[in-house]
Design an enzyme around this catalytic site. Structure first.
Site, mmCIF file in Angstrom:
data_model
loop_
_atom_site.group_PDB
_atom_site.id
_atom_site.type_symbol
_atom_site.label_atom_id
_atom_site.label_comp_id
_atom_site.label_asym_id
_atom_site.label_seq_id
_atom_site.Cartn_x
_atom_site.Cartn_y
_atom_site.Cartn_z
ATOM 1 N N ASP A 123 36.180 31.532 37.623
ATOM 2 C CA ASP A 123 35.782 32.791 37.020
ATOM 3 C C ASP A 123 34.570 33.399 37.743
ATOM 4 O O ASP A 123 34.385 34.612 37.739
ATOM 5 C CB ASP A 123 35.424 32.505 35.552
ATOM 6 C CG ASP A 123 35.635 33.717 34.686
ATOM 7 O OD1 ASP A 123 36.644 34.403 34.899
ATOM 8 O OD2 ASP A 123 34.791 33.969 33.812
ATOM 9 N N GLU A 166 43.251 40.139 44.521
ATOM 10 C CA GLU A 166 42.613 41.327 43.930
ATOM 11 C C GLU A 166 42.287 42.427 44.937
ATOM 12 O O GLU A 166 42.451 43.605 44.630
ATOM 13 C CB GLU A 166 41.362 40.923 43.137
ATOM 14 C CG GLU A 166 41.670 40.017 41.939
ATOM 15 C CD GLU A 166 42.599 40.647 40.894
ATOM 16 O OE1 GLU A 166 42.761 41.881 40.886
ATOM 17 O OE2 GLU A 166 43.185 39.880 40.087
ATOM 18 N N HIS A 224 47.019 49.340 38.810
ATOM 19 C CA HIS A 224 46.493 48.065 39.327
ATOM 20 C C HIS A 224 47.382 46.888 38.927
ATOM 21 O O HIS A 224 47.826 46.108 39.778
ATOM 22 C CB HIS A 224 45.068 47.867 38.818
ATOM 23 C CG HIS A 224 44.446 46.576 39.244
ATOM 24 N ND1 HIS A 224 43.618 46.468 40.330
ATOM 25 C CD2 HIS A 224 44.549 45.328 38.733
ATOM 26 C CE1 HIS A 224 43.234 45.210 40.472
ATOM 27 N NE2 HIS A 224 43.780 44.492 39.507
ATOM 28 N N GLU A 225 47.654 46.777 37.644
ATOM 29 C CA GLU A 225 48.450 45.634 37.187
ATOM 30 C C GLU A 225 49.871 45.694 37.754
ATOM 31 O O GLU A 225 50.458 44.674 38.110
ATOM 32 C CB GLU A 225 48.469 45.553 35.654
ATOM 33 C CG GLU A 225 47.092 45.511 34.978
ATOM 34 C CD GLU A 225 46.120 44.510 35.577
ATOM 35 O OE1 GLU A 225 46.546 43.509 36.175
ATOM 36 O OE2 GLU A 225 44.893 44.743 35.464
ATOM 37 N N GLU A 257 48.116 40.897 34.803
ATOM 38 C CA GLU A 257 49.410 41.181 35.439
ATOM 39 C C GLU A 257 50.496 40.170 35.110
ATOM 40 O O GLU A 257 51.207 39.691 35.995
ATOM 41 C CB GLU A 257 49.205 41.251 36.959
ATOM 42 C CG GLU A 257 48.799 39.932 37.654
ATOM 43 C CD GLU A 257 47.307 39.643 37.698
ATOM 44 O OE1 GLU A 257 46.569 40.117 36.812
ATOM 45 O OE2 GLU A 257 46.885 38.925 38.613
ATOM 46 N N HIS A 311 50.009 44.364 41.250
ATOM 47 C CA HIS A 311 50.031 42.894 41.318
ATOM 48 C C HIS A 311 51.465 42.348 41.376
ATOM 49 O O HIS A 311 51.660 41.196 41.759
ATOM 50 C CB HIS A 311 49.351 42.294 40.088
ATOM 51 C CG HIS A 311 47.880 42.077 40.234
ATOM 52 N ND1 HIS A 311 47.333 41.319 41.251
ATOM 53 C CD2 HIS A 311 46.836 42.482 39.463
ATOM 54 C CE1 HIS A 311 46.005 41.268 41.095
ATOM 55 N NE2 HIS A 311 45.677 41.984 40.023
ATOM 56 N N TYR A 348 37.335 42.165 44.692
ATOM 57 C CA TYR A 348 38.065 43.400 44.393
ATOM 58 C C TYR A 348 37.749 44.506 45.411
ATOM 59 O O TYR A 348 38.630 45.033 46.069
ATOM 60 C CB TYR A 348 37.699 43.911 42.992
ATOM 61 C CG TYR A 348 38.336 43.141 41.867
ATOM 62 C CD1 TYR A 348 37.883 41.872 41.524
ATOM 63 C CD2 TYR A 348 39.374 43.674 41.120
ATOM 64 C CE1 TYR A 348 38.457 41.163 40.477
ATOM 65 C CE2 TYR A 348 39.957 42.978 40.066
ATOM 66 C CZ TYR A 348 39.497 41.727 39.748
ATOM 67 O OH TYR A 348 40.070 41.031 38.716
HETATM 68 N N1 BES Z 1 44.102 39.470 37.294
HETATM 69 C C1 BES Z 1 43.038 40.286 36.838
HETATM 70 C C2 BES Z 1 42.329 39.721 35.634
HETATM 71 C C3 BES Z 1 41.722 38.353 35.817
HETATM 72 C C4 BES Z 1 41.200 37.929 37.027
HETATM 73 C C5 BES Z 1 41.659 37.497 34.742
HETATM 74 C C6 BES Z 1 40.655 36.645 37.149
HETATM 75 C C7 BES Z 1 41.113 36.241 34.861
HETATM 76 C C8 BES Z 1 40.614 35.814 36.072
HETATM 77 C C9 BES Z 1 43.519 41.701 36.534
HETATM 78 O O1 BES Z 1 44.502 42.158 37.386
HETATM 79 C C10 BES Z 1 42.356 42.624 36.753
HETATM 80 O O2 BES Z 1 41.908 42.698 37.860
HETATM 81 N N2 BES Z 1 41.890 43.302 35.708
HETATM 82 C C11 BES Z 1 40.791 44.223 35.796
HETATM 83 C C12 BES Z 1 41.265 45.635 35.858
HETATM 84 C C13 BES Z 1 41.352 46.266 37.187
HETATM 85 C C14 BES Z 1 41.707 47.736 37.077
HETATM 86 C C15 BES Z 1 40.212 46.063 38.113
HETATM 87 C C16 BES Z 1 39.976 44.103 34.522
HETATM 88 O O3 BES Z 1 40.438 43.462 33.598
HETATM 89 O O4 BES Z 1 38.912 44.669 34.466
HETATM 90 ZN ZN ZN Z 2 43.754 42.478 39.321
#
Ligand code: BES
Ligand code: ZN
Length: 614
Positions: free
Chosen positions: A387, A330, A307-308, A283, A311, A395
């Site tokens: 991470d 999230e 989703h993005e 995002e 955010h 989520y």
């Molecule tokens: N912000 C996240 C990606 C992220 C989180 C990167 C923590 C590094 C550390 C992004 O918004 C996200 O949640 N992406 C998901 C997709 C979503 C539809 C659940 C993904 O990449 O799978």
């Molecule tokens: Zn996210």
């Protein structure tokens, strides 16, 4: 009268401490060396040259600081940065770059005085900087030009900019980026479309953002607008396809605005990256970074864009103060995403997506164990990589908590509460404790019935899944389950897939997976040609089944998938499954060896751990 009341109230409010007071202005973040209680960065000016031949960013950053307590040291986060020099008022100062921690990197300590307003750091990044991925032309869609993109969340910004790398601090910024003339540079701020083609790009972010939202991408890129505030950036050969796929983007933005207030960031574009991007989406403000693996031709995976986009409120406007509060970013976003999907595609469609996710959540919790402390929403990630907090708990458990509150409060009351919450905390950060306090004061106190239905502490501080987990039903999935049962009983009975979307197929495959055999895989593949399917979500489920029943005819396509796609959500489980199977392990190790140089560092880290048996 009002004044008297005010005077009487003062002593009480002084004692009724809000959680904000307990944390001071800034929360201590276990994942940053910075000392924001003493000194904060308020603005930064970045100037970098992207050198594709050495795979380095070279240049300097000037940090404007506010020294709150006459601090004598500015402590910054860095990871594998080569610091050339540090200057204050044009004079070099003696800095200390402390020994590196594997997760946090090295503290850069800079001596300052009470009057220090600006600090300039000259530096270059390392060729294997964790945030950066430098791609060869062969790894792009066009195959002619190299490509660079960054991924800063959670704590990787420090591997390309020395800064206070904590989500608890927000700053404005500008940047000048030099790159090869034939490429275009983009950053996470409103773009200036006029500056194309001379190899120098300047950027200005007028809104305060946390460090993990700093992003840069450089490549052979083109733009096509939907309207005056939204559009798509992609490699020229991808642009038309991507534009078609995300055609509902303007509708998504208006739906989101109807729910929780005006879109605050002026512009919302999506940048489609090469397939090695380790996430589905990121995002980055004004410019979501997205994987091309959601482009299916039938627009069936666009919830990721919702989703993005969501955010832009939950996360980018109201930001988790530390990574222990990650569910605030999230969980809220998945909830909001689902509301956008429901508004545009209807309740039956949203129910289907929600049920798929809830089934996954239940599996995840069962796998992790119902007493596992990592199944709590509020995490304790001290000493760990943030991470580790990225998974179904933040989520999906987060989202279902909010959904449980919505059901208990009623949609109108809940929406009014959420809209006010976003409005009152825009451009601020939020801890779990502060949110719970706000929830108590603004919703629960006046509505004790909600509390009877939803045990807030059980959701946030308890493990496993609470009793008030919303029950989701999907009429479409009832039909899929009947078809799955018929197939399991008699593998010649193929489902009637008229009107099926990606999600019907996923539910079908997940329902039959435990019962699959080699023979059933042959029958299914003959009928549906799953091995050849271009839809990444279906392909992934199919490949997992292929491993489970040693369905070799799929292995070549699988190998090809692992060699092109770097999205961790897909590749990590595939490697994990094959690595755990003695008959597949030598083969999958070979594949990893050849595919590994094409993955981004965050995917490499996860998969290395799989093979190291961690
Ligand atoms: N912000 C996240 C990606 C992220 C989180 C990167 C923590 C590094 C550390 C992004 O918004 C996200 O949640 N992406 C998901 C997709 C979503 C539809 C659940 C993904 O990449 O799978
Ligand atoms: Zn996210």
């Amino acid at each position: 009268m009002k004044n008297i009341l005010f005077l009487i109230l003062i002593p009480f409010t002084m004692f009724a401490k809000k959680p904000e007071d307990e944390r001071g202005i800034y929360v201590k973040d276990q994942h940053s060396y910075s000392n924001p209680a003493e000194i904060v960065v308020q603005h930064l000016d970045l100037s970098l040259k992207a050198d594709f031949s050495t795979k380095k960013l070279v240049g300097f950053v000037t940090l404007q600081v506010k020294n709150l307590t006459n601090a004598d040291t500015l402590r910054l986060d860095t990871y594998n940065l080569k610091i050339e020099s540090v200057k204050i008022n044009d004079a070099p100062v003696t800095f200390i770059l402390k020994p590196a921690d594997e997760i946090l990197g090295s503290e850069l300590a800079i001596p300052i005085t009470a009057n220090t307003k600006e600090v300039t750091i000259y530096y270059e990044t390392s060729p294997d900087a964790q945030a950066l991925q430098w791609l060869n032309p062969e790894q792009t869609a066009g195959k002619k030009h190299p490509f660079l993109y960054t991924q800063s969340e959670a704590i990787l910004a420090r591997s390309w900019i020395p800064l206070q790398d904590t989500p608890g601090i927000k700053f404005t910024w500008t940047a000048t980026i030099h790159c090869p003339k034939e490429l275009m540079a983009l950053m996470s701020c409103p773009q200036n479309p006029k500056q194309i083609g001379n190899g120098t790009y300047s950027f200005k972010m007028p809104f305060a953002v946390p460090s993990y939202l700093m992003a840069l991408s450089i490549g052979d890129l083109a733009y096509k607008a939907y309207d005056n505030r939204s559009g798509i950036y992609a490699e020229p050969v991808m642009l038309a396809k991507a534009f078609h796929e995300f055609t509902d983007l303007p509708a998504m933005i208006s739906s989101a605005e109807q729910l929780y207030g005006k879109y605050p960031w002026l512009q919302y574009d999506v940048l489609v990256l090469p397939p090695s991007f380790p996430f589905g989406g990121m995002e980055n403000p004004c410019l979501t970074f997205a994987t091309p693996t959601i482009i299916t031709g039938d627009r069936s995976l666009v919830s990721l864009i919702a989703h993005e986009l969501a955010h832009s409120w939950s996360g980018n406007l109201v930001t988790n103060a530390t990574w222990n509060d990650f569910w605030l970013n999230e969980g809220f976003t998945v909830y909001f995403e689902s509301r956008i999907m429901e508004k545009i595609y209807g309740k039956d469609y949203a129910d289907m997506l929600n049920l798929l996710s809830q089934n996954e959540l239940k599996h995840t919790v069962a796998d992790m164990g119902v007493n596992n402390p990592d199944t709590k929403l509020f995490l304790d990630l001290k000493g760990r990589d943030p991470d580790d907090g990225m998974g179904d708990i933040a989520y999906e458990k987060g989202r279902f908590f909010l959904m449980a509150l919505e059901e208990a409060a009623g949609r109108d009351m809940w929406d009014a509460f959420l809209k006010k919450y976003f409005e009152e905390h825009r451009f601020q950060t939020m801890t779990t404790k502060e949110f719970l306090h706000y929830l108590e004061v603004n919703l629960l106190q006046e509505n004790p019935l909600i509390k009877q239905k939803v045990n807030v502490d059980e959701w946030v501080y308890g493990t496993g899944l609470p009793k008030s987990l919303p029950v989701i039903k999907s009429k479409y999935f009832d039909q899929v389950e009947k078809a799955a049962a018929a197939f399991i009983k008699q593998p010649t009975v193929m489902p009637d897939t008229a009107g099926w979307t990606t999600h019907h197929y996923l539910h079908f495959l997940r329902t039959i997976a435990p019962e699959m055999t080699y023979e059933k895989a042959v029958a299914l593949d003959n009928h549906f040609h799953f091995t050849q399917i271009q839809n990444s979500e279906i392909a992934f489920d199919w490949f997992m089944i292929a491993f489970a029943c040693h369905y070799k005819p799929a292995y070549k396509a699988l190998e090809n998938f692992l060699n092109t796609v770097g999205r961790r959500k897909f590749i990590a489980p595939l490697y994990r499954k094959a690595a755990a199977d003695a008959t597949l392990r030598p083969w999958i190790e070979q594949i990893y060896k050849s595919a590994r140089p094409g993955y981004h560092a965050v995917a490499v880290k996860t998969i290395d751990e799989i093979f190291e048996g961690k």
